[in-house]
Write an enzyme that holds these catalytic residues in place. Structure first.
Site, PDB file in Angstrom:
ATOM      1  N   PHE A 108       0.831  -1.213   0.000  1.00  0.00           N
ATOM      2  CA  PHE A 108       0.000   0.000   0.000  1.00  0.00           C
ATOM      3  C   PHE A 108       0.863   1.261   0.000  1.00  0.00           C
ATOM      4  CE2 PHE A 108      -2.721  -3.088   2.234  1.00  0.00           C
ATOM      5  CZ  PHE A 108      -3.951  -2.871   1.634  1.00  0.00           C
ATOM      6  N   ALA A 113       2.687   4.441  -0.430  1.00  0.00           N
ATOM      7  CA  ALA A 113       2.736   5.348  -1.576  1.00  0.00           C
ATOM      8  C   ALA A 113       2.495   6.771  -1.104  1.00  0.00           C
ATOM      9  CB  ALA A 113       1.652   4.979  -2.601  1.00  0.00           C
ATOM     10  N   THR A 164      -4.300   2.057  -8.571  1.00  0.00           N
ATOM     11  CA  THR A 164      -5.440   2.963  -8.711  1.00  0.00           C
ATOM     12  C   THR A 164      -6.011   2.945 -10.128  1.00  0.00           C
ATOM     13  OG1 THR A 164      -5.942   5.334  -8.819  1.00  0.00           O
ATOM     14  CG2 THR A 164      -3.655   4.750  -9.049  1.00  0.00           C
ATOM     15  N   ASP A 165      -7.269   3.328 -10.253  1.00  0.00           N
ATOM     16  CA  ASP A 165      -7.869   3.459 -11.591  1.00  0.00           C
ATOM     17  C   ASP A 165      -7.324   4.678 -12.334  1.00  0.00           C
ATOM     18  OD1 ASP A 165      -9.113   5.472 -10.103  1.00  0.00           O
ATOM     19  OD2 ASP A 165     -11.160   4.871 -10.584  1.00  0.00           O
ATOM     20  N   GLU A 166      -6.628   5.577 -11.599  1.00  0.00           N
ATOM     21  CA  GLU A 166      -6.179   6.822 -12.233  1.00  0.00           C
ATOM     22  C   GLU A 166      -5.111   6.576 -13.303  1.00  0.00           C
ATOM     23  OE1 GLU A 166      -5.779  10.154  -9.569  1.00  0.00           O
ATOM     24  OE2 GLU A 166      -7.138   9.241  -8.129  1.00  0.00           O
ATOM     25  N   TYR A 197       1.049  11.955  -9.836  1.00  0.00           N
ATOM     26  CA  TYR A 197       0.660  10.812  -9.003  1.00  0.00           C
ATOM     27  C   TYR A 197       0.349   9.592  -9.861  1.00  0.00           C
ATOM     28  CZ  TYR A 197      -2.566   7.727  -6.497  1.00  0.00           C
ATOM     29  OH  TYR A 197      -3.199   6.617  -5.989  1.00  0.00           O
ATOM     30  N   LYS A 228       2.268   5.935 -10.215  1.00  0.00           N
ATOM     31  CA  LYS A 228       1.619   4.639  -9.945  1.00  0.00           C
ATOM     32  C   LYS A 228       1.678   3.759 -11.201  1.00  0.00           C
ATOM     33  CE  LYS A 228      -0.293   3.367  -6.738  1.00  0.00           C
ATOM     34  NZ  LYS A 228       0.181   2.666  -5.500  1.00  0.00           N
ATOM     35  N   ARG A 267      -8.349  22.239 -10.398  1.00  0.00           N
ATOM     36  CA  ARG A 267      -7.051  21.545 -10.342  1.00  0.00           C
ATOM     37  C   ARG A 267      -6.468  21.510 -11.765  1.00  0.00           C
ATOM     38  NH1 ARG A 267      -7.637  15.443  -8.347  1.00  0.00           N
ATOM     39  NH2 ARG A 267      -7.325  16.314  -6.280  1.00  0.00           N
ATOM     40  N   GLY A 287      -5.082  20.093 -15.030  1.00  0.00           N
ATOM     41  CA  GLY A 287      -5.120  18.739 -15.616  1.00  0.00           C
ATOM     42  C   GLY A 287      -6.156  17.835 -14.981  1.00  0.00           C
TER      43      GLY A 287
HETATM   44  P1  NAD Z   1      -2.286   7.186   2.367  1.00  0.00           P
HETATM   45  O1  NAD Z   1      -1.570   8.350   1.792  1.00  0.00           O
HETATM   46  O2  NAD Z   1      -3.395   7.404   3.331  1.00  0.00           O
HETATM   47  O3  NAD Z   1      -1.245   6.201   3.091  1.00  0.00           O
HETATM   48  C1  NAD Z   1      -0.002   5.890   2.552  1.00  0.00           C
HETATM   49  C2  NAD Z   1       0.830   5.214   3.634  1.00  0.00           C
HETATM   50  O4  NAD Z   1       2.103   4.855   3.075  1.00  0.00           O
HETATM   51  C3  NAD Z   1       1.118   6.132   4.829  1.00  0.00           C
HETATM   52  O5  NAD Z   1       0.935   5.420   6.022  1.00  0.00           O
HETATM   53  C4  NAD Z   1       2.588   6.518   4.658  1.00  0.00           C
HETATM   54  O6  NAD Z   1       3.252   6.774   5.876  1.00  0.00           O
HETATM   55  C5  NAD Z   1       3.128   5.262   3.974  1.00  0.00           C
HETATM   56  N1  NAD Z   1       4.342   5.524   3.194  1.00  0.00           N
HETATM   57  C6  NAD Z   1       4.544   6.541   2.311  1.00  0.00           C
HETATM   58  N2  NAD Z   1       5.782   6.450   1.788  1.00  0.00           N
HETATM   59  C7  NAD Z   1       6.351   5.335   2.331  1.00  0.00           C
HETATM   60  C8  NAD Z   1       7.608   4.694   2.160  1.00  0.00           C
HETATM   61  N3  NAD Z   1       8.529   5.193   1.333  1.00  0.00           N
HETATM   62  N4  NAD Z   1       7.859   3.558   2.860  1.00  0.00           N
HETATM   63  C9  NAD Z   1       6.925   3.057   3.721  1.00  0.00           C
HETATM   64  N5  NAD Z   1       5.732   3.623   3.919  1.00  0.00           N
HETATM   65  C10 NAD Z   1       5.435   4.755   3.228  1.00  0.00           C
HETATM   66  O7  NAD Z   1      -2.767   6.356   1.105  1.00  0.00           O
HETATM   67  P2  NAD Z   1      -4.069   5.460   0.909  1.00  0.00           P
HETATM   68  O8  NAD Z   1      -5.174   6.334   0.444  1.00  0.00           O
HETATM   69  O9  NAD Z   1      -4.250   4.597   2.096  1.00  0.00           O
HETATM   70  O10 NAD Z   1      -3.629   4.601  -0.345  1.00  0.00           O
HETATM   71  C11 NAD Z   1      -2.930   3.349  -0.155  1.00  0.00           C
HETATM   72  C12 NAD Z   1      -2.611   2.765  -1.517  1.00  0.00           C
HETATM   73  O11 NAD Z   1      -3.823   2.561  -2.248  1.00  0.00           O
HETATM   74  C13 NAD Z   1      -1.747   3.671  -2.393  1.00  0.00           C
HETATM   75  O12 NAD Z   1      -0.825   2.867  -3.074  1.00  0.00           O
HETATM   76  C14 NAD Z   1      -2.732   4.310  -3.350  1.00  0.00           C
HETATM   77  O13 NAD Z   1      -2.112   4.599  -4.595  1.00  0.00           O
HETATM   78  C15 NAD Z   1      -3.749   3.205  -3.506  1.00  0.00           C
HETATM   79  N6  NAD Z   1      -5.120   3.639  -3.818  1.00  0.00           N
HETATM   80  C16 NAD Z   1      -5.736   4.596  -3.076  1.00  0.00           C
HETATM   81  C17 NAD Z   1      -7.046   4.965  -3.368  1.00  0.00           C
HETATM   82  C18 NAD Z   1      -7.785   5.995  -2.538  1.00  0.00           C
HETATM   83  O14 NAD Z   1      -8.903   6.380  -2.904  1.00  0.00           O
HETATM   84  N7  NAD Z   1      -7.244   6.454  -1.424  1.00  0.00           N
HETATM   85  C19 NAD Z   1      -7.717   4.350  -4.429  1.00  0.00           C
HETATM   86  C20 NAD Z   1      -7.057   3.363  -5.171  1.00  0.00           C
HETATM   87  C21 NAD Z   1      -5.750   3.016  -4.847  1.00  0.00           C
HETATM   88  P1  TYD Z   2      -9.483  13.536  -4.157  1.00  0.00           P
HETATM   89  O1  TYD Z   2     -10.180  13.111  -2.905  1.00  0.00           O
HETATM   90  O2  TYD Z   2      -8.246  14.374  -4.031  1.00  0.00           O
HETATM   91  O3  TYD Z   2      -9.224  12.225  -5.017  1.00  0.00           O
HETATM   92  P2  TYD Z   2      -8.709  12.079  -6.550  1.00  0.00           P
HETATM   93  O4  TYD Z   2      -8.231  13.383  -7.043  1.00  0.00           O
HETATM   94  O5  TYD Z   2      -7.590  11.085  -6.397  1.00  0.00           O
HETATM   95  O6  TYD Z   2      -9.884  11.547  -7.313  1.00  0.00           O
HETATM   96  O7  TYD Z   2     -10.514  14.356  -5.033  1.00  0.00           O
HETATM   97  C1  TYD Z   2     -11.746  13.774  -5.434  1.00  0.00           C
HETATM   98  C2  TYD Z   2     -12.435  14.778  -6.352  1.00  0.00           C
HETATM   99  O8  TYD Z   2     -12.784  15.944  -5.587  1.00  0.00           O
HETATM  100  C3  TYD Z   2     -11.539  15.272  -7.480  1.00  0.00           C
HETATM  101  O9  TYD Z   2     -12.328  15.442  -8.649  1.00  0.00           O
HETATM  102  C4  TYD Z   2     -11.042  16.621  -6.985  1.00  0.00           C
HETATM  103  C5  TYD Z   2     -12.183  17.111  -6.122  1.00  0.00           C
HETATM  104  N1  TYD Z   2     -11.798  17.989  -4.971  1.00  0.00           N
HETATM  105  C6  TYD Z   2     -12.474  19.200  -4.770  1.00  0.00           C
HETATM  106  O10 TYD Z   2     -13.383  19.580  -5.553  1.00  0.00           O
HETATM  107  N2  TYD Z   2     -12.115  19.961  -3.698  1.00  0.00           N
HETATM  108  C7  TYD Z   2     -11.121  19.602  -2.840  1.00  0.00           C
HETATM  109  O11 TYD Z   2     -10.823  20.372  -1.895  1.00  0.00           O
HETATM  110  C8  TYD Z   2     -10.458  18.342  -3.041  1.00  0.00           C
HETATM  111  C9  TYD Z   2      -9.366  17.898  -2.113  1.00  0.00           C
HETATM  112  C10 TYD Z   2     -10.852  17.567  -4.125  1.00  0.00           C
END
Ligand code: NAD
Ligand code: TYD
Length: 358
Positions: free
Chosen positions: A83, A85, A136-138, A162, A166, A294, A296
């Site tokens: 996880f 990242a 991620t789907d991104e 980002y 990924k 934002r 892009g």
């Molecule tokens: P997050 O930012 O909440 O957590 C990331 C964690 O990784 C943190 O605890 C951080 O301390 C740790 N970390 C960062 N750099 C590190 C390193 N070099 N070595 C060890 N630990 C490190 O992220 P999240 O939202 O929990 O996402 C987790 C994973 O899921 C990521 O890979 C992200 O790309 C993927 N993901 C997230 C989402 C989402 O909606 N949040 C969706 C799809 C995929």
């Molecule tokens: P985010 O939670 O940052 O996830 P991601 O960009 O990875 O999809 O943002 C979700 C959506 O919400 C995205 O279209 C950007 C928008 N957004 C806002 O409109 N306002 C905000 O303050 C933030 C953080 C995101």
């Protein structure tokens, strides 16, 4: 090798911590949790595990290959779930360096350590071992309104630093399977929400700002679309892929729950209007403020999750409505957690990201 032991990286972050709690509740085995504790990683997310003998926390970097190697030698896990990242698109725009370092270089060192460990296992253990990379789907880029949802075969077209970082890590994982035979799995999931999400991401940020009575910033006109999945459903999907995924395969995971950002914000405001009414019955909607978009900004993400449903039998248990109700309640009930993570550096980030938006 001890098949039941899992090395989880990034397990102090949002999804990682939920996954660690999920595994320990299911009594899957020993969880070794390697996390650097960046601003997004929070040991508080794991505090209730302090006396749990099935959880070992190690503060460290996935890019520290000798540390990873020593953890693999010591605990002999049957799987690694990555996880770790840098995960926030806006931060990747203002400072991409950490994204390249952790998401690309870090994943390289982690998978290289995994390969060396795997090569030393017995033939049986080599075929049972799994390296699961959480993505991620991104990486697939952006969709127009009527485009079909992302499939596992959709061409990569990342648009932010980002998603580009990924995508690079996904390619490394693919190459380690193709070239060396490492039994890898990659999951590409849509936007998650739920407990422990850092309030820089849309949903917890909106809840936080609304409860403070400050502006709710919506980028552009709020029409961008995301496919939302409750975090526990994502954790269940990862466990299911670990158990039944085909080595070398990719699985898309999504909630089949596409919403515009404005719909998400209105949903949160409506739940808060019910649970924590404002003075004079003003709606939280009145705090919505449209701010500069934002750069892009991807318009739409949508996941076609038919492969994981068909091959593994996974489907989400929460709807957007049930998941959002649980999430808003969690943030209301955990005001101290929110307070702790929104002091210090958090304030600097808010100034950096929102200070220049009009
Ligand atoms: P997050 O930012 O909440 O957590 C990331 C964690 O990784 C943190 O605890 C951080 O301390 C740790 N970390 C960062 N750099 C590190 C390193 N070099 N070595 C060890 N630990 C490190 O992220 P999240 O939202 O929990 O996402 C987790 C994973 O899921 C990521 O890979 C992200 O790309 C993927 N993901 C997230 C989402 C989402 O909606 N949040 C969706 C799809 C995929
Ligand atoms: P985010 O939670 O940052 O996830 P991601 O960009 O990875 O999809 O943002 C979700 C959506 O919400 C995205 O279209 C950007 C928008 N957004 C806002 O409109 N306002 C905000 O303050 C933030 C953080 C995101």
């Amino acid at each position: 090798m001890n098949k039941k032991n899992i090395l989880v990286t990034g397990g102090a972050g949002f999804i990682g911590a939920n996954f660690v709690h999920h595994c320990l509740a299911e009594k899957i085995g020993l969880i070794v949790n390697l996390d650097k504790l960046t601003y997004a990683g929070n040991y508080q997310n794991l505090e209730r595990l302090a006396y749990n003998a099935d959880h070992v926390f190690v503060r460290g970097d996935i890019a520290d290959q000798s540390l990873v190697q020593s953890l693999l030698d010591e605990y002999q896990p049957g799987a690694i779930v990555n996880f770790a990242a840098e995960s926030h698109v806006d931060r990747s725009i203002t400072g991409p360096d950490d994204f390249i370092q952790t998401n690309v270089v870090g994943t390289f060192h982690l998978i290289e350590a995994a390969l060396q460990y795997w090569k030393g296992l017995s033939a049986n253990d080599r075929s049972a071992f799994r390296f699961l990379h959480v993505s991620t789907d991104e990486v697939y880029g952006t969709l127009q309104k009527d485009d079909p949802a992302f499939m596992e075969t959709t061409a990569y077209a990342p648009n932010s630093p980002y998603s580009a970082s990924k995508a690079a890590s996904d390619h490394l994982v693919r190459a380690y399977h193709h070239t060396y035979g490492l039994p890898t799995l990659t999951t590409n999931c849509s936007n998650n929400y739920g407990p422990y999400q850092f309030p820089e991401k849309l949903i917890p940020l909106v809840i936080h700002n609304a409860l403070k009575g400050i502006e709710i910033p919506v980028y552009g006109d709020g029409s961008n679309i995301r496919d939302w999945l409750y975090v526990t459903d994502h954790c269940r999907a990862i466990s299911a892929v670990l158990d039944a995924g085909q080595p070398g395969s990719v699985y898309n995971i999504g909630g089949n729950s596409e919403k515009t950002n404005l719909e998400v914000v209105h949903t949160i405001c409506a739940i808060l209007d019910q649970r924590v009414p404002r003075e004079e019955n003003l709606s939280y909607d009145a705090l919505i403020t449209f701010v500069t978009d934002r750069p892009g900004h991807d318009y739409r993400y949508a996941i076609n999750a038919s492969k994981i449903r068909r091959e593994i039998g996974w489907r989400p248990q929460e709807t957007f409505e049930t998941g959002m109700a649980k999430t808003v309640k969690w943030y209301i009930d955990h005001a101290a957690w929110v307070e702790n993570v929104t002091t210090g550096n958090y304030q600097k980030w808010i100034q950096t990201n929102y200070g220049q938006r009009t």
